[in-house]
Design a protein around this motif. Sequence first.
Motif, PDB file in Angstrom:
ATOM      1  N   LEU A 111      20.023  -4.862   0.390  1.00 26.89           N
ATOM      2  CA  LEU A 111      19.920  -3.686   1.094  1.00 26.89           C
ATOM      3  C   LEU A 111      20.443  -2.300   0.142  1.00 26.89           C
ATOM      4  CD1 LEU A 111      21.864  -4.589   4.542  1.00 26.89           C
ATOM      5  CD2 LEU A 111      19.430  -4.040   4.072  1.00 26.89           C
ATOM      6  N   MET A 112      20.635  -2.787  -1.080  1.00 30.57           N
ATOM      7  CA  MET A 112      20.845  -1.568  -2.127  1.00 30.57           C
ATOM      8  C   MET A 112      19.556  -1.527  -3.125  1.00 30.57           C
ATOM      9  SD  MET A 112      23.609  -0.236  -1.085  1.00 30.57           S
ATOM     10  CE  MET A 112      24.419   0.768  -2.349  1.00 30.57           C
ATOM     11  N   PRO A 113      19.245  -0.496  -3.880  1.00 34.40           N
ATOM     12  CA  PRO A 113      18.371  -0.319  -4.908  1.00 34.40           C
ATOM     13  C   PRO A 113      18.724  -1.381  -6.062  1.00 34.40           C
ATOM     14  CG  PRO A 113      19.053   1.772  -4.275  1.00 34.40           C
ATOM     15  CD  PRO A 113      19.737   0.674  -3.598  1.00 34.40           C
ATOM     16  N   LEU A 114      17.621  -2.187  -6.473  1.00 34.77           N
ATOM     17  CA  LEU A 114      18.124  -3.128  -7.590  1.00 34.77           C
ATOM     18  C   LEU A 114      18.717  -2.269  -8.850  1.00 34.77           C
ATOM     19  CD1 LEU A 114      14.574  -5.293  -7.987  1.00 34.77           C
ATOM     20  CD2 LEU A 114      16.946  -6.126  -6.887  1.00 34.77           C
ATOM     21  N   ILE A 147      10.117  -2.398  -4.159  1.00 32.63           N
ATOM     22  CA  ILE A 147       8.599  -1.701  -4.509  1.00 32.63           C
ATOM     23  C   ILE A 147       8.537  -0.949  -5.830  1.00 32.63           C
ATOM     24  CG2 ILE A 147       6.736   0.011  -3.890  1.00 32.63           C
ATOM     25  CD1 ILE A 147       6.898  -0.705  -0.910  1.00 32.63           C
ATOM     26  N   PRO A 148       9.692  -0.224  -5.966  1.00 35.46           N
ATOM     27  CA  PRO A 148       9.813   0.329  -7.410  1.00 35.46           C
ATOM     28  C   PRO A 148       9.888  -0.801  -8.473  1.00 35.46           C
ATOM     29  CG  PRO A 148      11.276   1.443  -5.905  1.00 35.46           C
ATOM     30  CD  PRO A 148      11.010  -0.075  -5.342  1.00 35.46           C
ATOM     31  N   ASN A 149      10.264  -1.931  -8.282  1.00 38.42           N
ATOM     32  CA  ASN A 149      10.289  -2.981  -9.455  1.00 38.42           C
ATOM     33  C   ASN A 149       8.989  -3.955  -9.335  1.00 38.42           C
ATOM     34  OD1 ASN A 149      13.249  -2.169  -8.571  1.00 38.42           O
ATOM     35  ND2 ASN A 149      13.217  -2.999 -10.830  1.00 38.42           N
ATOM     36  N   GLY A 154       1.010  -6.238  -8.448  1.00 35.36           N
ATOM     37  CA  GLY A 154       1.823  -7.074  -7.976  1.00 35.36           C
ATOM     38  C   GLY A 154       1.987  -7.444  -6.641  1.00 35.36           C
ATOM     39  N   VAL A 155       2.745  -8.658  -6.087  1.00 39.07           N
ATOM     40  CA  VAL A 155       2.800  -8.816  -4.397  1.00 39.07           C
ATOM     41  C   VAL A 155       4.134  -8.989  -4.229  1.00 39.07           C
ATOM     42  CG1 VAL A 155       2.362 -11.369  -5.321  1.00 39.07           C
ATOM     43  CG2 VAL A 155       1.872 -10.278  -2.829  1.00 39.07           C
ATOM     44  N   GLY A 219       2.446  -7.917   0.854  1.00 43.38           N
ATOM     45  CA  GLY A 219       2.014  -6.494   0.360  1.00 43.38           C
ATOM     46  C   GLY A 219       1.514  -6.318  -1.021  1.00 43.38           C
ATOM     47  N   HIS A 220       0.429  -5.879  -1.374  1.00 40.29           N
ATOM     48  CA  HIS A 220       0.005  -5.881  -2.740  1.00 40.29           C
ATOM     49  C   HIS A 220       0.014  -4.219  -3.212  1.00 40.29           C
ATOM     50  CE1 HIS A 220      -1.781  -9.988  -2.489  1.00 40.29           C
ATOM     51  NE2 HIS A 220      -1.687  -9.491  -1.390  1.00 40.29           N
ATOM     52  N   ARG A 221       0.576  -4.361  -4.376  1.00 44.02           N
ATOM     53  CA  ARG A 221       0.705  -2.822  -5.015  1.00 44.02           C
ATOM     54  C   ARG A 221      -0.505  -2.500  -5.797  1.00 44.02           C
ATOM     55  NH1 ARG A 221       5.857  -0.114  -8.532  1.00 44.02           N
ATOM     56  NH2 ARG A 221       4.963   1.976  -8.379  1.00 44.02           N
ATOM     57  N   GLY A 222      -1.079  -1.414  -5.448  1.00 41.25           N
ATOM     58  CA  GLY A 222      -2.456  -1.304  -6.157  1.00 41.25           C
ATOM     59  C   GLY A 222      -2.745  -0.966  -7.562  1.00 41.25           C
TER      60      GLY A 222
END
Length: 222
Positions: A111-114, A147-149, A154-155, A219-222
């Motif tokens: 629940l926290m940013p990496l 998602i930022p990482n 990537g998926v 979910g795939h990052r474009g």
Amino acid sequence: MTDQLDNDHSLSGDASMYTKPVLRIYDPIALGMVCPIAWRCSRGTMLQFFNDNVRGKHLDIGPGTGFFLDKATYPVERPDIVVADLNELVLQTTEKRIIRYRPRTMVQDALMPLQTDELFESIAIQNVLHCLPGTMKEKAVVFDNLIPNLSPGGVLFGCTVLGKNHGLGRAGSWMMEKYNDAGSFHNRHDDAHGLESILADRFERYSVRTRGAVAFFEGHRG
């Protein structure tokens, strides 16, 4: 010895339930019996989904005993694996189980940013969302944190047990109530539509499909 990545944030959530006795019976009971009988989805189905999505550089959030990481078929001979969890016993158990891959571990609250800017080709949150507190909309912060990482192309993938009226029989409904009453699950109102809405807001390409009471998502990052 593997590297230990530290997290400065206070730990939150219910991670203390994963004691040594619980971890010893997790594979045969939780994955081997509860999944196929109560959730009507086998661990073999979950493993196949994991194999379909895992990449050579992989981050695993909430690995449990490390079952899927151990049994997985990777697309490269020497995958680069980082394992993250609040519970250091979980990290130690998983690290020992997949020591042949020399994983790195990270004490991390989903629940926290990496606490790293490292990018990963695949990120798994397998059987995690149903354990997190809050509504499905509130749980979406996990995706925002990860998602930022995620590398371009990537998926981010995983599976989660949905709430009532999602392929549950009598045994599953009873088990669901017991798990929620005990605080192990927080998913009474989780549904596939809410999960799909979260993904649609964050990914151009995504999918949600169900097997029994379990939703498989990617979910795939474009």
